[in-house]
Design an enzyme around this catalytic site. Structure first.
Site, PDB file in Angstrom:
ATOM      1  N   HIS A  10       0.781  -1.385   0.082  1.00 32.35           N
ATOM      2  CA  HIS A  10       0.043  -0.202   0.059  1.00 32.35           C
ATOM      3  C   HIS A  10       0.985   1.176  -0.098  1.00 32.35           C
ATOM      4  O   HIS A  10       2.023   1.253   0.227  1.00 32.35           O
ATOM      5  CB  HIS A  10      -0.949   0.123   1.213  1.00 32.35           C
ATOM      6  N   LYS A 121      -8.468   0.293  -6.954  1.00 37.77           N
ATOM      7  CA  LYS A 121      -7.943   1.582  -6.567  1.00 37.77           C
ATOM      8  C   LYS A 121      -6.438   1.634  -7.056  1.00 37.77           C
ATOM      9  O   LYS A 121      -5.904   1.019  -7.626  1.00 37.77           O
ATOM     10  CB  LYS A 121      -7.336   1.312  -4.929  1.00 37.77           C
TER      11      LYS A 121
HETATM   12 ZN   LIG Z   1      -4.132   0.572  -0.160  1.00 38.02          ZN
END
Ligand SMILES: [Zn+2]
Length: 135
Positions: A10, A121
């Site tokens: 991330h 995302k």
């Molecule tokens: Zn993430």
């Protein structure tokens, strides 16, 4: 130890050049109702590897995939205008390779993926599966 099938990369979705501490992320995540920081590791701008949630506990970083994964975030992921961007510093790149090499040693069956491989995302704003396929 729980079974680990994935190591998920991330970004913190913060602007390039702004450092963010484990404590700060911990407070953001508590405000969102998590039991503290959702990531297991946080890579600071200088390449320091901060310890987040205990590895034995599932994280809170990837909907539906927390139970059997480890969550690793690098600080950054947005450009100066707030758009998704791969803002990893050279020190962060080195630290990621070092940490992922360690984690693959601990969990040889675990695949390295980006959050964007599991959800629609931008995070972590680069192709982690491709970049780390040989680790
Ligand atoms: Zn993430």
């Amino acid at each position: 130890m729980r079974k680990i099938g994935m190591i998920i990369i991330h970004c913190t979705a913060t602007p390039a050049g702004r450092n963010v501490s484990v404590e700060e992320i911990d407070s953001w995540h508590r405000r969102r109702g998590f039991k503290g920081i959702g990531y297991h590791y946080v890579i600071g701008l200088d390449g320091s590897i901060g310890l987040g949630r205990e590895l034995e506990l599932p994280g809170a970083h990837t909907l539906h995939f927390n139970q059997h994964s480890v969550g690793v975030a690098y600080v950054g992921g947005l450009d100066a205008k707030g758009r998704p961007a791969d803002t990893r510093t050279p020190a962060q790149r080195k630290a990621l390779v070092r940490l992922l090499t360690f984690l693959r040693g601990e969990f040889p069956e675990a695949r390295i993926l980006g959050h964007n491989d599991l959800a629609a995302k931008a995070c972590p704003c680069f192709n982690a599966a491709e970049e780390y396929k040989d680790i």
